[in-house]
Design a protein around this motif. Structure first.
Motif, PDB file in Angstrom:
ATOM      1  N   LEU A  15      28.219  74.196 103.974  1.00 23.57           N
ATOM      2  CA  LEU A  15      28.482  73.052 103.097  1.00 23.57           C
ATOM      3  C   LEU A  15      28.808  73.517 101.683  1.00 23.57           C
ATOM      4  CD1 LEU A  15      25.734  70.483 104.227  1.00 23.57           C
ATOM      5  CD2 LEU A  15      28.185  70.377 104.663  1.00 23.57           C
ATOM      6  N   SER A  16      28.103  74.539 101.214  1.00 25.62           N
ATOM      7  CA  SER A  16      28.388  75.084  99.884  1.00 25.62           C
ATOM      8  C   SER A  16      29.814  75.610  99.816  1.00 25.62           C
ATOM      9  CB  SER A  16      27.403  76.202  99.551  1.00 25.62           C
ATOM     10  OG  SER A  16      26.076  75.728  99.519  1.00 25.62           O
ATOM     11  N   PHE A  17      30.236  76.289 100.868  1.00 26.81           N
ATOM     12  CA  PHE A  17      31.594  76.825 100.903  1.00 26.81           C
ATOM     13  C   PHE A  17      32.631  75.709 100.811  1.00 26.81           C
ATOM     14  CE2 PHE A  17      35.261  77.595 103.719  1.00 26.81           C
ATOM     15  CZ  PHE A  17      35.909  78.573 102.983  1.00 26.81           C
ATOM     16  N   PHE A  18      32.440  74.646 101.593  1.00 27.24           N
ATOM     17  CA  PHE A  18      33.419  73.561 101.586  1.00 27.24           C
ATOM     18  C   PHE A  18      33.402  72.794 100.260  1.00 27.24           C
ATOM     19  CE2 PHE A  18      33.296  74.037 106.271  1.00 27.24           C
ATOM     20  CZ  PHE A  18      34.653  74.149 106.485  1.00 27.24           C
ATOM     21  N   VAL A  19      32.223  72.657  99.659  1.00 26.54           N
ATOM     22  CA  VAL A  19      32.160  72.008  98.349  1.00 26.54           C
ATOM     23  C   VAL A  19      32.912  72.831  97.311  1.00 26.54           C
ATOM     24  CG1 VAL A  19      30.613  71.391  96.456  1.00 26.54           C
ATOM     25  CG2 VAL A  19      30.040  70.730  98.787  1.00 26.54           C
ATOM     26  N   LEU A  20      32.684  74.140  97.314  1.00 26.83           N
ATOM     27  CA  LEU A  20      33.391  75.011  96.377  1.00 26.83           C
ATOM     28  C   LEU A  20      34.898  74.968  96.606  1.00 26.83           C
ATOM     29  CD1 LEU A  20      31.018  78.114  96.407  1.00 26.83           C
ATOM     30  CD2 LEU A  20      31.463  76.614  94.456  1.00 26.83           C
ATOM     31  N   ARG A  21      35.284  74.984  97.860  1.00 30.13           N
ATOM     32  CA  ARG A  21      36.713  74.952  98.172  1.00 30.13           C
ATOM     33  C   ARG A  21      37.337  73.632  97.735  1.00 30.13           C
ATOM     34  NH1 ARG A  21      39.307  76.448 104.104  1.00 30.13           N
ATOM     35  NH2 ARG A  21      41.501  76.328 103.469  1.00 30.13           N
ATOM     36  N   PHE A  22      36.634  72.542  97.980  1.00 27.49           N
ATOM     37  CA  PHE A  22      37.141  71.228  97.573  1.00 27.49           C
ATOM     38  C   PHE A  22      37.267  71.145  96.055  1.00 27.49           C
ATOM     39  CE2 PHE A  22      36.071  66.956  96.033  1.00 27.49           C
ATOM     40  CZ  PHE A  22      37.135  66.241  96.552  1.00 27.49           C
ATOM     41  N   LYS A  23      36.253  71.618  95.331  1.00 21.55           N
ATOM     42  CA  LYS A  23      36.298  71.568  93.877  1.00 21.55           C
ATOM     43  C   LYS A  23      37.430  72.427  93.333  1.00 21.55           C
ATOM     44  CE  LYS A  23      32.345  71.721  91.680  1.00 21.55           C
ATOM     45  NZ  LYS A  23      30.974  72.140  91.286  1.00 21.55           N
ATOM     46  N   MET A  24      37.670  73.576  93.969  1.00 15.84           N
ATOM     47  CA  MET A  24      38.748  74.447  93.520  1.00 15.84           C
ATOM     48  C   MET A  24      40.113  73.806  93.759  1.00 15.84           C
ATOM     49  SD  MET A  24      38.873  77.310  91.947  1.00 15.84           S
ATOM     50  CE  MET A  24      37.221  77.920  92.356  1.00 15.84           C
ATOM     51  N   GLN A  25      40.282  73.205  94.928  1.00 16.05           N
ATOM     52  CA  GLN A  25      41.551  72.544  95.228  1.00 16.05           C
ATOM     53  C   GLN A  25      41.767  71.338  94.331  1.00 16.05           C
ATOM     54  OE1 GLN A  25      41.182  71.722  99.414  1.00 16.05           O
ATOM     55  NE2 GLN A  25      41.970  73.724 100.030  1.00 16.05           N
TER      56      GLN A  25
END
Length: 733
Positions: free
Chosen positions: A719-729
């Motif tokens: 979940l942390s990975f997807f949150v970081l990826r979403f915030k970056m995108q």
């Protein structure tokens, strides 16, 4: 008329600059994209051709009527409407013959759609070997413009409005061959200057470059930046503000980027440090044929001497692009009397501020006549912009100089990524950007990041010592409080209470990792956005580096408390106890990390509140206060999501299954000395932890709980990975 700055003829300096550096820039443009990088640079995959000196390479950044707008709700839009009606810059798209009513209607329509232009029709060219400064008053859009050029946010205009070597920019590739130094420094405080740059080199340079070459690159960079004397000094508390700023610059130039972007690199610095930074940037641009674009608020006389060209912004629009001499001649021709103690750029910025004040005071009309009562020295910047445009149009018929060629109107054919000047297709000699990958593999990135994390955690003595002492002291104190609880009803209640309290204590102890985690996330956002490494590599390394640290804490807690309390004497029971508390800390760390990446890097209070609220909900539905069979059905999902349920359940099964033959209650209230009425196995059945008594089944249940804890740790990391990826995108949109 020449400009005299502190007794120096700026015209002479500019002429010398054009002769010495303009020729070098022109020579570089003639072979732009046809030479290959040095093999030690990760940008080598972007340029085809034979091996040619780095001095003959470069990237030209060109903006053609670039715009960026945002949608904001405007309920009481009086101030916004007044600003739009003032005709400062937002009416540039309307013709001079448009009536006031039509202008007011257009303004009202724009307000109703609630679009606010932060940048509008911005055009300029930044060439290799030159320093381009973006200047303007506060709120002019300098940082927003740099974010757009860096690929952090997506412009509202078509892709052909942002070009690299006359081709539409491919943001992922551009971010990896460029550097972006933001306004505030985000550095690991416990690392030295040399270590900081070396880790950046190991991440940004490919594995084919040997460690010896990377060390040489680091030493050369420190020498260029004037940091050799502080190479062994820690970044956090042993450097001045100017030295930290130069370390931040070094991180983004260690891989020899073709383009360097800097957001107000001189802010918060004294005049000497600011001059040192700008001098160093000019040297980098000229020596390495690097395209340098920086924003600066109000540069002094000495700093202006090191700028090749400027882009003067006001309310998101370009007021002037070119040399200071050109700006000076326009102002002088317009009747402005510039005092000797004020440089021309500072005067123009003050003029913009004055114009804004007047436009707010006179917002009922859109005619230039509203400034007729104002002294000519305070004339409006819209008028200055018109004069500049007219003057530049007169120059179009002549041979365009580097300062005027960039102001020509550009056009692009629909559906094409190659653009043209004056509507005629250009056959570019510039090489296009091609696809490039990360400099290192995932495993190499994980190894470097893990090593850096480990060194930073170990050197954070206050956190390291407090965490280890906390675990040791907590174990000793709890062992003393629950010392030799024995069996019987006292042993039953105290065992239950001890295990429940221990789980709570160790879970909540991980919250103190939030501050350091938020700082790491700030560094992560910058490094990952520049293509230094993959987001997944950071998540994996952040997990791996804390595993031994958390195991140490679990061991320091378990060793004293287990034997002092007098739990099950079997060795297997102790090692399972240790395993559960280790996994408990791993799950808690993953859980805290999830909330740490979920919020902004400066929102510690919000992250802390969310984390503690989650812990409270997990504790409430763990089954300790109310059993599962007594919970409402619509709350059962919270019971299964509880972080407390599985460690507490596995610890109870582990303890009472190993003392299954011990008696925890004898007789009844009438005959207290009667036979045993509650054994360890019956305790488990009474608490609903097992349905049957066979030991094999009990063993399976506790290992299922262990597997569930591992699953929770993985879940929160994913979940942390997807949150970081979403915030970056989202940041790059």
């Amino acid at each position: 008329m020449p400009i005299f700055v502190a007794g120096v003829d700026m015209g002479t300096i500019a002429a010398a600059s054009v002769v010495e550096e303009g020729a070098a820039a022109a020579a570089s443009i003639s072979v732009l994209g046809t030479a290959a990088h040095d093999l030690s640079s990760p940008s080598e995959v972007l340029l085809p051709g034979a091996a040619v000196s780095r001095a003959l390479q470069g990237y030209e950044i060109e903006l053609r009527e670039l715009s960026y707008r945002v949608v904001k709700p405007v309920e009481n839009g009086t101030k916004l409407k007044s600003l739009l009606r003032s005709c400062n810059f937002f009416e540039a798209g309307l013709t001079s013959g448009t009536s006031s009513k039509e202008k007011a209607a257009a303004t009202a329509a724009r307000v109703s759609t609630r679009y606010i232009h932060l940048l509008k029709n911005v055009s300029f060219v930044a060439r290799p070997g030159e320093v381009l400064a973006i200047v303007g008053p506060s709120g002019a859009g300098k940082s927003t413009l740099l974010d757009v050029v860096a690929g952090r946010i997506r412009p509202s205009s078509p892709p052909t409005s942002l070009l690299v070597n006359q081709l539409a920019m491919e943001v992922p590739q551009f971010r990896r061959i460029s550097g972006y130094v933001m306004q505030d420094d985000a550095l690991f405080p416990m690392l030295t200057v040399e270590e900081t740059l070396l880790y950046s080199a190991r991440l940004r340079l490919p594995a084919s470059v040997s460690m010896t070459e990377k060390l040489e690159r680091v030493r050369a960079t420190m020498e260029d930046l004037g940091l050799s004397h502080v190479a062994r000094s820690r970044v956090g508390d042993q450097l001045s503000g100017g030295e930290r700023r130069r370390v931040s610059i070094g991180i983004d130039v260690i891989h020899d980027p073709a383009v360097l972007l800097l957001d107000e690199p001189t802010s918060s610095l004294d005049s000497t440090s600011a001059l040192h930074v700008v001098t160093m940037l000019r040297k980098m641009a000229v020596t390495h044929m690097r395209t340098v674009i920086l924003s600066i608020h109000q540069p002094g006389f000495r700093i202006l001497e090191h700028l090749h060209s400027i882009v003067l912004l006001a309310h998101g629009e370009v007021v002037h692009h070119g040399s200071l001499e050109h700006l000076h001649s326009i102002l002088m021709a317009s009747g402005h009397d510039i005092p000797e103690q004020i440089n021309v750029l500072e005067y123009a910025i003050d003029l913009i501020d004055t114009s804004s004040d007047h436009s707010h005071d006179h917002s009922t009309s859109c005619d230039d006549s509203k400034f007729s009562h104002v002294d000519r020295s305070n004339a409006s910047i819209p008028w200055l912009q018109k004069r500049l445009a007219a003057d530049e149009q007169e120059m179009i018929g002549q041979s365009p100089t580097p300062s005027t060629a960039s102001c020509l109107i550009m056009s692009c054919k629909p559906g094409s990524t190659r653009c043209s000047r004056g509507g005629e297709e250009e056959t570019s000699h510039l090489a296009p950007l091609t696809r490039c990958a990360f400099a290192n593999s995932s495993l190499q990135e994980i190894a470097v990041l893990t090593h850096r994390f480990s060194k930073n955690v170990y050197r954070t003595r206050q956190l390291f010592r407090s965490r280890t002492l906390y675990a040791l002291i907590a174990g000793v104190c709890l062992g003393n409080v629950f010392s030799r609880m024995g069996y019987g009803m006292r042993g039953f209640t105290e065992r239950y209470g001890f295990l429940a309290f221990s789980v709570t204590l160790m879970l909540t102890s991980t919250v103190e990792l939030l501050p350091s985690l938020l700082e790491e996330c700030k560094i992560l956002a910058r490094e990952a956005s520049r293509g230094a490494y993959r987001m997944s590599s950071w998540v994996v390394s952040n997990t791996l580096v804390f595993l031994p640290f958390l195991f140490l804490n679990a061991a320091l807690f378990s060793l004293p408390v287990y034997w002092m309390v007098g739990l099950a004497p079997q060795a297997s029971a102790f090692f399972f106890f240790l395993l559960v508390f280790w996994l408990l800390l791993v799950v808690a760390h993953a859980y805290v990390s999830f909330f740490g990446v979920l919020v902004r890097s400066n929102s510690y209070q919000l992250a802390y509140s969310l984390t503690m609220a989650g812990f409270g909900a997990s504790w409430l539905f763990s089954g300790f206060f109310i059993s599962k069979r007594n919970m409402p059905n619509y709350w059962l999902f919270m019971h299964y999501l509880s972080l407390y349920k599985y460690p507490l359940e596995s610890l109870l099964i582990n303890e009472f299954s190993h003392v299954s033959d011990k008696c925890f209650s004898t007789g009844t209230s009438i005959f207290p000395d009667g036979p045993c009425s509650l054994t360890g196995s019956e305790v488990l059945m009474q608490q609903g932890l097992i349905a049957e008594t066979p030991g094999a089944h009990r063993s399976n249940v506790k290992w299922v709980d262990v597997g569930t804890m591992v699953g929770f740790a993985l879940l929160y990391r994913i979940l942390s990975f997807f949150v970081l990826r979403f915030k970056m995108q989202r940041r790059h949109r």
